[in-house]
Design a protein around this motif. Structure first.
Motif, short mmCIF file in Angstrom:
data_model
loop_
_atom_site.label_atom_id
_atom_site.label_comp_id
_atom_site.label_asym_id
_atom_site.label_seq_id
_atom_site.Cartn_x
_atom_site.Cartn_y
_atom_site.Cartn_z
N ILE A 100 0.86 -1.18 0.00
CA ILE A 100 0.00 0.00 0.00
C ILE A 100 0.89 1.23 0.00
O ILE A 100 2.09 1.16 0.27
N ALA A 101 0.29 2.37 -0.31
CA ALA A 101 1.04 3.62 -0.34
C ALA A 101 1.58 3.93 1.05
O ALA A 101 0.88 3.78 2.06
N ARG A 102 2.83 4.33 1.12
CA ARG A 102 3.45 4.64 2.41
C ARG A 102 2.75 5.78 3.13
O ARG A 102 2.76 5.87 4.36
N SER A 103 2.13 6.66 2.36
CA SER A 103 1.46 7.81 2.96
C SER A 103 0.07 7.48 3.48
O SER A 103 -0.54 8.30 4.18
N ALA A 104 -0.45 6.29 3.15
CA ALA A 104 -1.85 5.98 3.44
C ALA A 104 -2.16 5.99 4.93
O ALA A 104 -3.21 6.49 5.36
#
Length: 266
Positions: A100-104
């Motif tokens: 998943i996106a690290r920023s999520a």
């Protein structure tokens, strides 16, 4: 654009996960509501008759915008505690191992806290109306005032995320958040107008980020305490300052939180 859409989708999933925790722990919301409601009752009804408002008017109308902002300020404690629990139990590490996106995780937390703040503001506005508070300048100005206090909450969220990732134990969150939040509340215009404070303390109070939001809300709601006796720059530009402070705080603490998140388990 595809990466942005995927990151947005992952962030929305994380938002749903955090909101599910709120729904399953209604007692936590109740605890955070008790403090501002207690302040309304104690300061509004018990001490209200002895309090002074510089330009006159009802003290409860003067007080309520401060209570709205104070609730957003202390909300960073819930954010920091939740993030610290996730980090201690290894939840953060598990999410970091997923595709998943690290920023999520951080973005989802901030959006979920914004939804939670909107729920809190709705309840507080209803409580305010029940105790005699109201706005006097139309719905548009009132919505702008709510937007400003939510912007303050967003800034407090990123501070809470940073603190939650920084502390080694969730039990230490309270010992950090309260010493941070209490001076901001005490040396502000939440309970007393800066004009009634000693000169230097009044100046500090006017430049307080919390005071900026409270002063802007009083101006937009048309509530008493519009700093009629003050000609200082913060008093005359309260709305501008209430916009600038959250932007500055997010610009400082969001990168710090992201950097700390990236350094976990290294």
């Amino acid at each position: 654009m595809r990466k942005l859409r995927l990151a947005a989708a992952d962030s929305w999933v994380m938002t749903g996960r955090n909101m599910a925790h709120v729904v399953r722990s209604p007692e936590e919301i109740g605890i955070y509501f008790m403090l501002p409601i207690t302040f309304v009752l104690v300061f509004g009804y018990v001490f209200g008759s002895g309090m002074q408002v510089p330009d006159g008017g009802n003290y409860r109308e003067f007080l309520l915008p401060g209570v709205f902002a104070m609730t957003m300020l202390y909300g960073m404690g819930a954010t920091a505690t939740s993030v610290a629990h996730d980090a201690q139990r290894g939840v953060v590490d598990r999410f970091r191992s997923l595709p998943i996106a690290r920023s999520a995780l951080l973005t989802g937390r901030s959006v979920a806290d914004l939804f939670r703040a909107l729920l809190e503001m709705t309840v507080l506005l209803v409580c305010g109306l029940l105790v005699g508070w109201t706005w006097h300048r139309g719905v548009g100005y009132a919505l702008l005032a709510v937007a400003l206090v939510l912007a303050l909450r967003m800034a407090m969220t990123w501070i809470g995320i940073f603190v939650g990732l920084l502390v080694p134990n969730p039990d230490t969150v309270g010992t950090i958040i309260f010493p941070m939040a209490f001076p901001l509340t005490a040396v502000s215009n939440v309970f007393v107008a800066p004009e009634l404070m000693p000169g230097w303390l009044g100046t500090v109070s006017e430049w307080n980020p919390l005071s900026a939001t409270v002063a802007a809300m009083r101006e937009l709601f048309g509530n008493p305490g519009l700093a009629g006796a003050s000609t200082s720059w913060p008093a005359e530009n309260a709305v501008l300052l209430a916009i600038a402070w959250p932007l500055v705080l997010v610009a400082v603490f969001a990168p710090l939180a992201v950097r700390r998140y990236q350094r976990l388990s290294r």
